[in-house]
Enzyme design. Sequence first.
Site, PDB file in Angstrom:
ATOM      1  N   THR A 189       0.832  -1.203   0.000  1.00  0.00           N
ATOM      2  CA  THR A 189       0.000   0.000   0.000  1.00  0.00           C
ATOM      3  C   THR A 189       0.866   1.252   0.000  1.00  0.00           C
ATOM      4  OG1 THR A 189      -1.786  -1.133   1.157  1.00  0.00           O
ATOM      5  CG2 THR A 189      -1.764   1.268   1.289  1.00  0.00           C
ATOM      6  N   HIS A 238       2.168   1.916  -3.445  1.00  0.00           N
ATOM      7  CA  HIS A 238       1.149   2.517  -4.305  1.00  0.00           C
ATOM      8  C   HIS A 238       1.030   4.018  -4.031  1.00  0.00           C
ATOM      9  CE1 HIS A 238      -0.404  -1.073  -6.213  1.00  0.00           C
ATOM     10  NE2 HIS A 238      -0.523  -1.678  -5.040  1.00  0.00           N
ATOM     11  N   CYS A 261     -15.832   1.888  12.966  1.00  0.00           N
ATOM     12  CA  CYS A 261     -16.778   2.874  13.488  1.00  0.00           C
ATOM     13  C   CYS A 261     -17.314   2.510  14.868  1.00  0.00           C
ATOM     14  CB  CYS A 261     -17.936   3.070  12.515  1.00  0.00           C
ATOM     15  SG  CYS A 261     -19.100   1.676  12.438  1.00  0.00           S
ATOM     16  N   CYS A 321     -21.792   0.179  13.615  1.00  0.00           N
ATOM     17  CA  CYS A 321     -22.559  -0.532  12.591  1.00  0.00           C
ATOM     18  C   CYS A 321     -22.946  -1.922  13.092  1.00  0.00           C
ATOM     19  CB  CYS A 321     -21.761  -0.643  11.299  1.00  0.00           C
ATOM     20  SG  CYS A 321     -20.299  -1.711  11.410  1.00  0.00           S
ATOM     21  N   CYS A 381     -19.856  -4.220  13.715  1.00  0.00           N
ATOM     22  CA  CYS A 381     -19.080  -3.814  14.890  1.00  0.00           C
ATOM     23  C   CYS A 381     -19.803  -4.194  16.174  1.00  0.00           C
ATOM     24  CB  CYS A 381     -18.827  -2.307  14.854  1.00  0.00           C
ATOM     25  SG  CYS A 381     -17.507  -1.796  13.728  1.00  0.00           S
ATOM     26  N   GLY A 411      -4.885 -11.974  -2.337  1.00  0.00           N
ATOM     27  CA  GLY A 411      -4.340 -11.168  -3.424  1.00  0.00           C
ATOM     28  C   GLY A 411      -5.412 -10.304  -4.058  1.00  0.00           C
ATOM     29  N   LEU A 412      -5.089  -9.026  -4.266  1.00  0.00           N
ATOM     30  CA  LEU A 412      -6.070  -8.067  -4.763  1.00  0.00           C
ATOM     31  C   LEU A 412      -5.831  -7.818  -6.248  1.00  0.00           C
ATOM     32  CD1 LEU A 412      -8.420  -6.406  -3.589  1.00  0.00           C
ATOM     33  CD2 LEU A 412      -6.811  -4.504  -3.339  1.00  0.00           C
ATOM     34  N   ILE A 443     -10.407 -12.474   1.840  1.00  0.00           N
ATOM     35  CA  ILE A 443      -9.758 -12.098   3.096  1.00  0.00           C
ATOM     36  C   ILE A 443      -9.278 -10.656   2.992  1.00  0.00           C
ATOM     37  CG2 ILE A 443      -7.895 -12.592   4.723  1.00  0.00           C
ATOM     38  CD1 ILE A 443      -9.849 -14.857   4.517  1.00  0.00           C
TER      39      ILE A 443
END
Length: 342
Positions: A40, A43, A93, A96, A99, A263-264, A286
């Site tokens: 990340t 990127h 948050c 929700c 959560c 993997g994205l 995941i």
Amino acid sequence: MKALVKERAEPGLWLADVPEPAPGPGDVLIKVLRTGICGTDLHIRDYDGWAQQAVRTPIVLGHEFVGEVVDTGAGVTEITAGDLVSGEGHLVCGKCRNCLAGRRHLCRATVGLGVGRDGSFAEYVALPASNVWVHRVPVDLDVAAVFDPFGNAVHTALSFPVVGEDVLITGAGPIGLMAAAVARHAGARNVVVTDVSEQRLELAREVGVSLALNVGEATIADGQRQLGLREGFDVGMEMSGRPEALRDMLANMTHGGRIAMLGLPSEDFAVDWASIVTSMITIKGIYGREMFETWYAMSVLLEGGLDLGPVITGRYPYTDFEAAFADAASGTGGKVILDWTA
């Protein structure tokens, strides 16, 4: 204080002086000792299409870290100055449905540390106490610095039972390597890791896989034959985000096989859904870690002798961040660590 900042909406990072954060009610102020560089962060440095949509400048990067607590805000009772801690990089948050039901990793309003708010590539970071993990037993600082991605690996590797199973992991990046170590430690019969980088495949051999397979030179089916597998793999872990990797995995799973997909992919791609249906394959996405069950499992695995040493291949003082980022972007090594005490 010094921090690595995305100052402008363009490629690059800047080492800059920024105000030291102050802990508000329920917060913890942490002196950062070491940080890990994540994909990340790469990127954001490159300011690619994803980063342009996800990040607003200026922002301090970083979400993988270990540090020492130096101060706490009002209402914090279970964490004290001097505690060695890592941080859960997903801030949720708390309101929700998920959560409130204790499924915080499924919060739809998640904010990423170092993406949606200032992060840990700095001398100090402030974080809600609910996102802080205290290391109650001794842990190597480099390993503690990468508890966040280690959690991704543990969440993926333990999504399905692996005891006595044949496991296929596509992608020998740092998280794939950690997942391989976890699967082997947790009792898998065979663990096969695929990649096209011989350097990373050699790291896979160091963590004890049954077979590190260069798919530029051999097929997964070749690997099956080498290991004497007759019906395919029981559990798959897709770590690369590559279309061909998932397709090859699907083609080599046993009927009823289970795939955890971390993997994205960078774009949409087609798969053989008819084969998924008729082979009764389960695919589970995941993202991040289960808070904090995965963190508990991480600490216990390390207490039980899991060795992540081979996965950490680069160590740099934070002032050499450009060399560290180049190392992390090379695609040939494991995790890269920045030392903020240097």
